[in-house]
Design a protein around this motif. Structure first.
Motif, PDB file in Angstrom:
ATOM      1  N   UNK A 282      -2.963  15.415   0.839  1.00 42.12           N
ATOM      2  CA  UNK A 282      -1.650  15.942   0.790  1.00 42.12           C
ATOM      3  C   UNK A 282      -0.947  14.540   2.039  1.00 42.12           C
ATOM      4  N   UNK A 283      -0.631  13.384   1.588  1.00 47.88           N
ATOM      5  CA  UNK A 283       0.086  12.412   2.714  1.00 47.88           C
ATOM      6  C   UNK A 283       1.481  12.348   3.078  1.00 47.88           C
ATOM      7  N   UNK A 284       2.204  13.572   2.903  1.00 49.16           N
ATOM      8  CA  UNK A 284       3.416  13.488   3.373  1.00 49.16           C
ATOM      9  C   UNK A 284       3.799  14.324   4.583  1.00 49.16           C
ATOM     10  N   UNK A 285       2.939  15.727   4.597  1.00 48.91           N
ATOM     11  CA  UNK A 285       2.753  16.177   6.261  1.00 48.91           C
ATOM     12  C   UNK A 285       1.685  15.955   6.720  1.00 48.91           C
ATOM     13  N   UNK A 286       0.314  14.810   6.504  1.00 52.74           N
ATOM     14  CA  UNK A 286      -0.844  15.052   7.258  1.00 52.74           C
ATOM     15  C   UNK A 286      -0.826  14.214   8.635  1.00 52.74           C
ATOM     16  N   UNK A 287      -1.719  14.836   9.059  1.00 52.09           N
ATOM     17  CA  UNK A 287      -1.284  14.390  10.884  1.00 52.09           C
ATOM     18  C   UNK A 287      -1.127  12.869  11.109  1.00 52.09           C
ATOM     19  N   UNK A 288      -0.769  12.772  11.994  1.00 52.21           N
ATOM     20  CA  UNK A 288      -0.777  11.804  12.556  1.00 52.21           C
ATOM     21  C   UNK A 288      -1.522  10.640  13.088  1.00 52.21           C
TER      22      UNK A 288
ATOM     23  N   UNK B 112       0.839  -1.149  -0.308  1.00 51.55           N
ATOM     24  CA  UNK B 112      -0.389  -0.270  -0.293  1.00 51.55           C
ATOM     25  C   UNK B 112       0.919   1.401   0.023  1.00 51.55           C
ATOM     26  N   UNK B 113       1.436   0.943   1.175  1.00 48.99           N
ATOM     27  CA  UNK B 113       2.989   2.650   0.560  1.00 48.99           C
ATOM     28  C   UNK B 113       1.779   4.288   0.785  1.00 48.99           C
ATOM     29  N   UNK B 114       2.357   4.954   0.730  1.00 48.17           N
ATOM     30  CA  UNK B 114       2.272   5.910   0.491  1.00 48.17           C
ATOM     31  C   UNK B 114       1.554   6.096  -0.331  1.00 48.17           C
ATOM     32  N   UNK B 115       0.970   5.197  -1.941  1.00 49.26           N
ATOM     33  CA  UNK B 115       0.506   5.217  -2.882  1.00 49.26           C
ATOM     34  C   UNK B 115      -1.579   4.868  -2.133  1.00 49.26           C
ATOM     35  N   UNK B 116      -1.114   3.865  -0.864  1.00 54.26           N
ATOM     36  CA  UNK B 116      -2.454   3.490  -0.513  1.00 54.26           C
ATOM     37  C   UNK B 116      -2.723   4.893   1.007  1.00 54.26           C
ATOM     38  N   UNK B 117      -2.043   4.734   1.007  1.00 56.68           N
ATOM     39  CA  UNK B 117      -2.506   6.122   2.020  1.00 56.68           C
ATOM     40  C   UNK B 117      -2.744   7.489   1.537  1.00 56.68           C
ATOM     41  N   UNK B 118      -2.233   7.455   0.366  1.00 56.06           N
ATOM     42  CA  UNK B 118      -2.879   8.697  -0.901  1.00 56.06           C
ATOM     43  C   UNK B 118      -4.611   8.274  -0.743  1.00 56.06           C
ATOM     44  N   UNK B 119      -4.120   7.475  -1.602  1.00 56.53           N
ATOM     45  CA  UNK B 119      -6.057   6.704  -2.232  1.00 56.53           C
ATOM     46  C   UNK B 119      -6.471   7.050  -1.589  1.00 56.53           C
ATOM     47  N   UNK B 120      -6.154   6.017   0.251  1.00 56.93           N
ATOM     48  CA  UNK B 120      -7.344   6.056   1.295  1.00 56.93           C
ATOM     49  C   UNK B 120      -7.969   7.678   1.455  1.00 56.93           C
ATOM     50  N   UNK B 121      -6.788   8.628   1.526  1.00 57.19           N
ATOM     51  CA  UNK B 121      -7.254  10.372   1.911  1.00 57.19           C
ATOM     52  C   UNK B 121      -8.179  10.866   0.917  1.00 57.19           C
TER      53      UNK B 121
END
Ligand SMILES: NC(=O)c1ccc[n+]([C@@H]2O[C@H](COP(=O)([O-])OP(=O)(O)OC[C@H]3O[C@@H](n4cnc5c(N)ncnc54)[C@H](OP(=O)(O)O)[C@@H]3O)[C@@H](O)[C@H]2O)c1
Length: 331
Positions: A273-279, A129-138
């Protein structure tokens, strides 16, 4: 600690000439940080491809180890937020940009960049998943919060065979949305249908008549990975009150659009934005990705490569030829 480890390293051999090789590095060469992680898996994202060819918008200083994603085991944590042996997941922040990244067998980072691996995902699955998965999820989370439901109508996903697009297609389909997947790859329609797309269209169809001020209402929601005239055309064809998310620029960073979709149809354009988004936001999305949204097919179909295979994969990605996700094995 004097242990040596392997890393995929990009060097500027002469001005604007970048070469990539696998080198040995020492733990002492890594930047300062509370958290030392032995990386088991990383993954390949478009930003890694850009960093690997010396794109200074991503990485200012070379030599550099790319890899914006990493999953592995904590070796030590100076501030006590993790224990040795904990499994962690790191995506974004400065990892792999100007901080040595996941294409090395160890990373040392600020402890606030890491999340405990969510229950329901192995380190390898997390990197599928990685950043791509997080971005798809966001992106999906943004559509849901904006009130786009499966009953609202069709949701367009652009750049659908890519990492973000393919995972967004599967997540939306699993959540009951009717997904229209747009792709430039005529050979990959079955891949997208198998992920759950109800309809697959050629990417040219999205931008047909894009020069017009407005287009007929077609999309209740859009997950756009492409930018440029694709995003502009998607906005012009979004239904009254619909929502469009924007995360990428593989087509272009420009947005040639007028204000009509916003002022005549109340369309919303939401940046992702997946880079700086809150924990806390990351935790919520990762828990969804590990649970109800888990894109099992996208994970199962992710390709695997070692550091030696990266050069070829990067070249494919830069030509837009990658399908789905690539997991990088470090062990
Ligand atoms: N905002 C964030 O936090 C964030 C996070 C992750 C990624 N991104 C960005 O999102 C974008 C997609 O990332 P990714 O990891 O999914 O990349 P990827 O795996 O390389 O996929 C990109 C896809 O876009 C399509 N495409 C490529 N070149 C194109 C062009 N010139 N015109 C139209 N479509 C084109 C292709 O799909 P088809 O052949 O199916 O059309 C390609 O597979 C990138 O720009 C990346 O930098 C942003």
């Amino acid at each position: 600690m004097s242990e040596r480890f392997k890393a995929f390293r990009v060097e500027e051999s002469e001005p604007k000439q970048f070469v990539r090789s696998i080198v040995e590095r020492g733990i002492d060469d890594l930047p300062e940080g509370e958290l030392l992680v032995r990386v088991a898996y990383s993954s390949l994202n478009f930003k890694d491809a850009l960093s690997s060819i010396g794109n200074k918008g991503v990485t200012r200083k070379f030599p550099h180890t790319p890899g914006i994603d990493a999953a592995g085991t904590v070796v030590s944590c100076a501030d006590g937020s993790f224990q040795a042996g904990d499994q962690v997941l790191v995506t974004g922040f400065d990892l792999g940009m100007n901080t040595a990244g996941g294409f090395g067998q160890y990373i040392r980072i600020p402890s606030q960049w890491a999340l405990a691996l969510p229950q329901g995902l192995s380190p390898k699955e997390a990197m599928a998943l990685g950043t791509a998965g997080l971005t798809a999820g966001l992106s999906v989370q943004a559509l849901v919060k904006a009130g786009v439901t499966p009953q609202s109508g069709d949701v367009l996903v652009t750049g659908a065979t890519g990492g973000v697009g393919s995972l967004a297609t599967e997540i939306l389909a699993r959540a009951g949305y009717r997904v229209v997947a747009s792709t430039g790859k005529a050979s990959e329609h079955d891949f997208l249908t198998d992920l759950g797309a109800a309809e697959v269209i050629d990417r040219q169809a999205v931008i047909e008549n894009a020069e017009r001020p407005m287009l007929s209402e077609r999309w209740a929601g859009v997950v756009d990975c492409v930018g440029g005239e694709t995003l502009a055309a998607a906005l012009k064809a979004t239904c009254y009150g619909g929502t469009v998310t924007c995360c990428g620029l593989v087509g272009s960073p420009d947005l040639p659009v007028n204000v009509f979709p916003f002022i005549l149809r109340g369309v919303s354009l939401l940046g992702i934005d997946s880079v700086e988004c809150a924990l806390e936001t990351r935790r919520q999305v990762w828990n969804q990705l590990a649970g109800p949204w888990k894109p099992e097919k996208g994970i199962a179909q992710a390709e695997e490569c070692g550091l030696e295979g990266l050069e070829e994969k990067i070249n494919q990605m830069l030509k837009g030829q990658i399908r789905g996700r690539t997991v990088v094995t470090l062990d």
